[in-house]
Scaffold this motif. Structure first.
Motif, PDB file in Angstrom:
ATOM      1  N   SER A  53       0.810  -1.223   0.000  1.00  0.00           N
ATOM      2  CA  SER A  53       0.000   0.000   0.000  1.00  0.00           C
ATOM      3  C   SER A  53       0.843   1.273   0.000  1.00  0.00           C
ATOM      4  CB  SER A  53      -0.944   0.008   1.205  1.00  0.00           C
ATOM      5  OG  SER A  53      -0.198  -0.048   2.418  1.00  0.00           O
ATOM      6  N   SER A  54       2.129   1.173   0.327  1.00  0.00           N
ATOM      7  CA  SER A  54       2.989   2.349   0.352  1.00  0.00           C
ATOM      8  C   SER A  54       4.425   1.944   0.060  1.00  0.00           C
ATOM      9  CB  SER A  54       2.926   3.024   1.729  1.00  0.00           C
ATOM     10  OG  SER A  54       3.553   2.205   2.709  1.00  0.00           O
ATOM     11  N   VAL A  55       5.245   2.932  -0.238  1.00  0.00           N
ATOM     12  CA  VAL A  55       6.669   2.666  -0.480  1.00  0.00           C
ATOM     13  C   VAL A  55       7.300   2.023   0.752  1.00  0.00           C
ATOM     14  CG1 VAL A  55       8.914   3.775  -0.834  1.00  0.00           C
ATOM     15  CG2 VAL A  55       6.938   4.511  -2.182  1.00  0.00           C
ATOM     16  N   GLU A  56       6.916   2.510   1.930  1.00  0.00           N
ATOM     17  CA  GLU A  56       7.508   2.012   3.168  1.00  0.00           C
ATOM     18  C   GLU A  56       7.114   0.556   3.425  1.00  0.00           C
ATOM     19  OE1 GLU A  56       7.632   6.169   2.886  1.00  0.00           O
ATOM     20  OE2 GLU A  56       5.836   4.916   2.891  1.00  0.00           O
ATOM     21  N   SER A  57       5.831   0.244   3.296  1.00  0.00           N
ATOM     22  CA  SER A  57       5.382  -1.122   3.581  1.00  0.00           C
ATOM     23  C   SER A  57       5.933  -2.102   2.561  1.00  0.00           C
ATOM     24  CB  SER A  57       3.853  -1.195   3.626  1.00  0.00           C
ATOM     25  OG  SER A  57       3.281  -0.826   2.391  1.00  0.00           O
ATOM     26  N   ALA A  58       5.936  -1.714   1.281  1.00  0.00           N
ATOM     27  CA  ALA A  58       6.466  -2.599   0.245  1.00  0.00           C
ATOM     28  C   ALA A  58       7.962  -2.821   0.433  1.00  0.00           C
ATOM     29  CB  ALA A  58       6.175  -2.014  -1.139  1.00  0.00           C
ATOM     30  N   GLY A  59       8.679  -1.767   0.804  1.00  0.00           N
ATOM     31  CA  GLY A  59      10.108  -1.908   1.047  1.00  0.00           C
ATOM     32  C   GLY A  59      10.388  -2.830   2.221  1.00  0.00           C
ATOM     33  N   PHE A  60       9.595  -2.725   3.267  1.00  0.00           N
ATOM     34  CA  PHE A  60       9.755  -3.611   4.426  1.00  0.00           C
ATOM     35  C   PHE A  60       9.553  -5.064   4.019  1.00  0.00           C
ATOM     36  CE2 PHE A  60       8.143  -6.108   7.939  1.00  0.00           C
ATOM     37  CZ  PHE A  60       9.043  -5.816   8.955  1.00  0.00           C
ATOM     38  N   VAL A  61       8.503  -5.329   3.228  1.00  0.00           N
ATOM     39  CA  VAL A  61       8.210  -6.699   2.788  1.00  0.00           C
ATOM     40  C   VAL A  61       9.357  -7.230   1.931  1.00  0.00           C
ATOM     41  CG1 VAL A  61       6.693  -8.106   1.333  1.00  0.00           C
ATOM     42  CG2 VAL A  61       5.713  -6.458   2.943  1.00  0.00           C
ATOM     43  N   ALA A  62       9.842  -6.413   1.006  1.00  0.00           N
ATOM     44  CA  ALA A  62      10.926  -6.853   0.119  1.00  0.00           C
ATOM     45  C   ALA A  62      12.184  -7.195   0.908  1.00  0.00           C
ATOM     46  CB  ALA A  62      11.227  -5.775  -0.919  1.00  0.00           C
ATOM     47  N   ARG A  63      12.516  -6.374   1.896  1.00  0.00           N
ATOM     48  CA  ARG A  63      13.759  -6.572   2.656  1.00  0.00           C
ATOM     49  C   ARG A  63      13.648  -7.668   3.719  1.00  0.00           C
ATOM     50  NH1 ARG A  63      14.221  -0.785   2.101  1.00  0.00           N
ATOM     51  NH2 ARG A  63      16.175  -0.239   1.078  1.00  0.00           N
ATOM     52  N   ASN A  64      12.499  -7.753   4.382  1.00  0.00           N
ATOM     53  CA  ASN A  64      12.403  -8.565   5.600  1.00  0.00           C
ATOM     54  C   ASN A  64      11.559  -9.822   5.479  1.00  0.00           C
ATOM     55  OD1 ASN A  64      13.812  -6.665   7.588  1.00  0.00           O
ATOM     56  ND2 ASN A  64      12.287  -5.342   6.645  1.00  0.00           N
ATOM     57  N   VAL A  65      10.735  -9.899   4.450  1.00  0.00           N
ATOM     58  CA  VAL A  65       9.864 -11.070   4.286  1.00  0.00           C
ATOM     59  C   VAL A  65      10.272 -11.890   3.062  1.00  0.00           C
ATOM     60  CG1 VAL A  65       7.491 -11.886   3.984  1.00  0.00           C
ATOM     61  CG2 VAL A  65       7.944  -9.859   5.399  1.00  0.00           C
ATOM     62  N   LEU A  66      10.451 -11.210   1.941  1.00  0.00           N
ATOM     63  CA  LEU A  66      10.678 -11.926   0.683  1.00  0.00           C
ATOM     64  C   LEU A  66      12.127 -12.333   0.466  1.00  0.00           C
ATOM     65  CD1 LEU A  66       8.395  -9.872  -1.733  1.00  0.00           C
ATOM     66  CD2 LEU A  66       7.883 -12.023  -0.555  1.00  0.00           C
ATOM     67  N   SER A  67      13.067 -11.615   1.053  1.00  0.00           N
ATOM     68  CA  SER A  67      14.481 -11.909   0.783  1.00  0.00           C
ATOM     69  C   SER A  67      15.219 -12.273   2.055  1.00  0.00           C
ATOM     70  CB  SER A  67      15.160 -10.715   0.104  1.00  0.00           C
ATOM     71  OG  SER A  67      15.107  -9.572   0.934  1.00  0.00           O
ATOM     72  N   ALA A  68      16.281 -13.050   1.879  1.00  0.00           N
ATOM     73  CA  ALA A  68      17.163 -13.413   2.989  1.00  0.00           C
ATOM     74  C   ALA A  68      18.547 -12.825   2.787  1.00  0.00           C
ATOM     75  CB  ALA A  68      17.251 -14.938   3.111  1.00  0.00           C
ATOM     76  N   SER A  69      18.705 -12.052   1.716  1.00  0.00           N
ATOM     77  CA  SER A  69      19.990 -11.434   1.387  1.00  0.00           C
ATOM     78  C   SER A  69      19.860  -9.921   1.536  1.00  0.00           C
ATOM     79  CB  SER A  69      20.382 -11.746  -0.062  1.00  0.00           C
ATOM     80  OG  SER A  69      20.210 -13.106  -0.363  1.00  0.00           O
ATOM     81  N   LYS A  70      20.979  -9.245   1.686  1.00  0.00           N
ATOM     82  CA  LYS A  70      20.966  -7.786   1.686  1.00  0.00           C
ATOM     83  C   LYS A  70      21.021  -7.323   0.239  1.00  0.00           C
ATOM     84  CE  LYS A  70      23.136  -3.618   3.528  1.00  0.00           C
ATOM     85  NZ  LYS A  70      21.817  -2.969   3.466  1.00  0.00           N
ATOM     86  N   LEU A  71      19.861  -6.963  -0.290  1.00  0.00           N
ATOM     87  CA  LEU A  71      19.782  -6.554  -1.683  1.00  0.00           C
ATOM     88  C   LEU A  71      20.151  -5.082  -1.831  1.00  0.00           C
ATOM     89  CD1 LEU A  71      16.407  -8.315  -2.597  1.00  0.00           C
ATOM     90  CD2 LEU A  71      18.708  -9.057  -3.228  1.00  0.00           C
ATOM     91  N   PRO A  72      20.768  -4.713  -2.957  1.00  0.00           N
ATOM     92  CA  PRO A  72      21.116  -3.309  -3.189  1.00  0.00           C
ATOM     93  C   PRO A  72      19.873  -2.414  -3.161  1.00  0.00           C
ATOM     94  CG  PRO A  72      22.162  -4.744  -4.825  1.00  0.00           C
ATOM     95  CD  PRO A  72      21.180  -5.590  -4.068  1.00  0.00           C
ATOM     96  N   ASP A  73      20.062  -1.161  -2.778  1.00  0.00           N
ATOM     97  CA  ASP A  73      18.937  -0.222  -2.700  1.00  0.00           C
ATOM     98  C   ASP A  73      18.218  -0.089  -4.030  1.00  0.00           C
ATOM     99  OD1 ASP A  73      19.472   0.229  -0.047  1.00  0.00           O
ATOM    100  OD2 ASP A  73      20.526   2.130  -0.364  1.00  0.00           O
ATOM    101  N   GLU A  74      18.981  -0.112  -5.136  1.00  0.00           N
ATOM    102  CA  GLU A  74      18.325   0.043  -6.445  1.00  0.00           C
ATOM    103  C   GLU A  74      17.448  -1.166  -6.782  1.00  0.00           C
ATOM    104  OE1 GLU A  74      22.758  -0.890  -7.393  1.00  0.00           O
ATOM    105  OE2 GLU A  74      21.613   0.224  -5.880  1.00  0.00           O
ATOM    106  N   THR A  75      17.855  -2.341  -6.314  1.00  0.00           N
ATOM    107  CA  THR A  75      17.041  -3.539  -6.523  1.00  0.00           C
ATOM    108  C   THR A  75      15.752  -3.449  -5.711  1.00  0.00           C
ATOM    109  OG1 THR A  75      19.007  -4.876  -6.910  1.00  0.00           O
ATOM    110  CG2 THR A  75      16.990  -6.058  -6.339  1.00  0.00           C
ATOM    111  N   ILE A  76      15.866  -3.011  -4.461  1.00  0.00           N
ATOM    112  CA  ILE A  76      14.679  -2.827  -3.621  1.00  0.00           C
ATOM    113  C   ILE A  76      13.744  -1.796  -4.259  1.00  0.00           C
ATOM    114  CG2 ILE A  76      13.837  -1.986  -1.402  1.00  0.00           C
ATOM    115  CD1 ILE A  76      15.066  -4.731  -1.167  1.00  0.00           C
ATOM    116  N   SER A  77      14.299  -0.715  -4.758  1.00  0.00           N
ATOM    117  CA  SER A  77      13.478   0.330  -5.391  1.00  0.00           C
ATOM    118  C   SER A  77      12.710  -0.209  -6.582  1.00  0.00           C
ATOM    119  CB  SER A  77      14.352   1.510  -5.832  1.00  0.00           C
ATOM    120  OG  SER A  77      14.928   2.148  -4.716  1.00  0.00           O
ATOM    121  N   SER A  78      13.373  -1.049  -7.381  1.00  0.00           N
ATOM    122  CA  SER A  78      12.724  -1.654  -8.540  1.00  0.00           C
ATOM    123  C   SER A  78      11.600  -2.595  -8.116  1.00  0.00           C
ATOM    124  CB  SER A  78      13.767  -2.402  -9.380  1.00  0.00           C
ATOM    125  OG  SER A  78      13.175  -3.006 -10.489  1.00  0.00           O
TER     126      SER A  78
END
Length: 271
Positions: free
Chosen positions: A150-175
């Protein structure tokens, strides 16, 4: 070189398709289906390793990426997504192909393979796939998923903390976040509301072609044990490979390894 195009599959639905390389009569085309919240771009890194040797076609599901779909609740079921893909493959004139489905796209791939309505399907690669069994989220978790993108913040949290187990680059998270926010409201609501609850076991048990399942050892969305029980337990002859350090976003977290596994699978299918 990548090319893109828009293809009409019914009166309300146009699918955006990205293709790389050209068809090769000696090798199957690889057709990529993305996860809930993704797009054809989810596979960009994986395809970069495969396109020198394979014709690759990545699809935005209806309502995601640059694809359009009906402004109507209930119009984004797994069955309708599968019909879109079957129609698109015929429109594109694809002869021999392998379906590569990630997460929700893996459930769609299982339905397409089980129905077997399109000639030329040689095999299926399921990446952290949603099982064919119906899954119903508890009420509070369903509410969380409905607002996950629903927002940039919530989607970013899901991408970093739920969907991935690696530290993805910021540009990858943004995409990833951009894709998550791009889905129309009906497509975004469909998966947690009803699509994950669809029962396609009767079709999955009919799959006869080779199937490779790739799981992430640190995947908390589709854990390896669930894949063993609910996917391999229903698809005869399916084989499982676990990428120990990866989470759910295998095509993004481990693209070179995923590409190598797909390449090896494709070679075994055409032998």
């Amino acid at each position: 070189m990548q090319r893109s195009g828009i293809y009409q599959v019914d009166s309300t639905t146009n699918l955006h398709v990205v293709s790389a390389s050209n068809p090769d009569s000696t090798k199957p085309t690889l057709v990529f289906l993305h996860f809930w919240g993704g797009s054809s771009g989810t596979y960009e890194a994986t395809i970069s390793h495969l396109s020198p040797n394979f014709h690759c076609v990545a699809v935005d599901f209806r309502g995601w990426g640059l694809s359009t779909g009906p402004q109507l609740a209930g119009s984004y079921s797994i069955h309708l997504l599968a019909t879109d893909i079957e129609t698109l493959i015929l429109k594109l004139g694809i002869q021999d192909f392998i379906l590569v489905g990630h997460s929700m796209g893996g459930k769609v791939a299982q339905l397409v393979a089980g129905r077997n309505l399109v000639n030329g399907l040689k095999g299926v690669v399921l990446i952290a796939p949603a099982p064919p069994t119906p899954f119903e989220l508890p009420g509070d978790m369903k509410e969380q998923q409905l607002t996950a993108y629903s927002s940039v913040e919530s989607a970013g949290f899901v991408a970093r903390n739920v969907l991935s187990a690696s530290k993805l680059p910021d540009e990858t998270i943004s995409s990833l976040v951009e894709d998550m926010l791009k889905g129309n409201k009906f497509a975004a609501a469909a998966w947690p509301s009803y699509a994950m609850g669809e029962d396609i076991v009767d079709q999955a048990i009919k799959i006869k072609m080779p199937v490779l399942v790739i799981g992430g050892g640190k995947d908390i969305v589709e854990p390896v044990e669930r894949l063993r029980k609910e996917v391999l337990g229903r698809i005869q002859g399916a084989k499982l490979i676990v990428v120990e350090e990866s989470g759910h976003l295998l095509p993004v977290e481990a693209p070179a390894l995923v590409a190598r596994l797909i390449r090896n699978f494709a070679a075994s299918v055409v032998e």
